[in-house]
Design a protein around this motif. Sequence first.
Motif, mmCIF file in Angstrom:
data_model
loop_
_atom_site.group_PDB
_atom_site.id
_atom_site.type_symbol
_atom_site.label_atom_id
_atom_site.label_comp_id
_atom_site.label_asym_id
_atom_site.label_seq_id
_atom_site.Cartn_x
_atom_site.Cartn_y
_atom_site.Cartn_z
ATOM 1 N N ILE A 213 45.211 35.533 38.596
ATOM 2 C CA ILE A 213 45.047 35.855 40.355
ATOM 3 C C ILE A 213 46.298 36.747 40.571
ATOM 4 N N GLY A 214 47.156 36.479 39.509
ATOM 5 C CA GLY A 214 48.614 37.015 40.194
ATOM 6 C C GLY A 214 48.750 38.754 41.009
ATOM 7 N N PRO A 215 47.676 39.797 41.138
ATOM 8 C CA PRO A 215 47.150 40.519 41.945
ATOM 9 C C PRO A 215 47.500 40.139 43.573
ATOM 10 N N GLU A 216 46.381 39.083 43.828
ATOM 11 C CA GLU A 216 45.935 38.405 44.785
ATOM 12 C C GLU A 216 47.125 37.914 46.064
ATOM 13 N N ILE A 217 47.802 36.944 44.572
ATOM 14 C CA ILE A 217 49.474 36.133 44.934
ATOM 15 C C ILE A 217 50.401 37.142 46.196
ATOM 16 N N GLY A 218 50.353 37.960 45.318
ATOM 17 C CA GLY A 218 50.891 39.158 45.470
ATOM 18 C C GLY A 218 50.684 40.020 46.563
ATOM 19 N N ASP A 219 49.156 39.669 47.068
ATOM 20 C CA ASP A 219 48.493 40.549 48.041
ATOM 21 C C ASP A 219 48.913 39.694 49.378
ATOM 22 N N GLY A 220 48.667 38.317 48.968
ATOM 23 C CA GLY A 220 48.974 37.524 50.595
ATOM 24 C C GLY A 220 50.096 37.382 50.696
ATOM 25 N N LEU A 221 50.991 37.562 49.834
ATOM 26 C CA LEU A 221 52.438 37.386 49.800
ATOM 27 C C LEU A 221 52.979 38.828 51.127
ATOM 28 N N ARG A 222 52.323 39.862 50.195
ATOM 29 C CA ARG A 222 52.822 41.244 51.491
ATOM 30 C C ARG A 222 51.935 41.138 52.446
ATOM 31 N N ALA A 223 51.047 40.654 53.023
ATOM 32 C CA ALA A 223 50.355 40.749 54.166
ATOM 33 C C ALA A 223 51.127 39.451 55.025
ATOM 34 N N LEU A 224 51.561 38.481 54.464
ATOM 35 C CA LEU A 224 52.012 36.851 54.769
ATOM 36 C C LEU A 224 54.060 37.821 55.464
ATOM 37 N N PHE B 12 52.897 40.205 58.444
ATOM 38 C CA PHE B 12 52.499 39.436 59.442
ATOM 39 C C PHE B 12 54.128 38.602 60.381
ATOM 40 N N VAL B 13 55.094 38.083 59.266
ATOM 41 C CA VAL B 13 56.142 37.845 59.586
ATOM 42 C C VAL B 13 57.236 38.885 60.209
ATOM 43 N N ALA B 14 57.106 40.277 59.776
ATOM 44 C CA ALA B 14 57.761 41.624 60.508
ATOM 45 C C ALA B 14 56.796 41.751 61.872
ATOM 46 N N GLY B 15 55.650 41.410 62.320
ATOM 47 C CA GLY B 15 55.439 41.621 63.453
ATOM 48 C C GLY B 15 55.409 40.736 64.415
ATOM 49 N N LEU B 16 55.698 39.819 64.392
ATOM 50 C CA LEU B 16 55.932 38.739 65.060
ATOM 51 C C LEU B 16 57.068 39.180 66.060
#
Length: 64
Positions: free
Chosen positions: A44-55, A58-62
């Motif tokens: 599940i490590g890569p999925e957690i990393g992908d989720g953190l990158r997506a977050l 998102f924060v950078a695009g605000l």
Amino acid sequence: MTIAVSAVVLLGTFVFLLWKYARLPLWQAAICAAFGYFLASSSIGPEIGDGLRALARFVAGLDL
């Protein structure tokens, strides 16, 4: 890579502050670190990393 290092520094600082000011026992902090290490190396490590990158994206695009 930059996001992962930033997250590690942020979470490490959070655990240190809990240990220092909230009297988190050192053995519990060590268990937190070991859990994070083993979780990152799991399937599940890569999925957690992908989720953190997506977050982070998102924060950078605000527009604040």
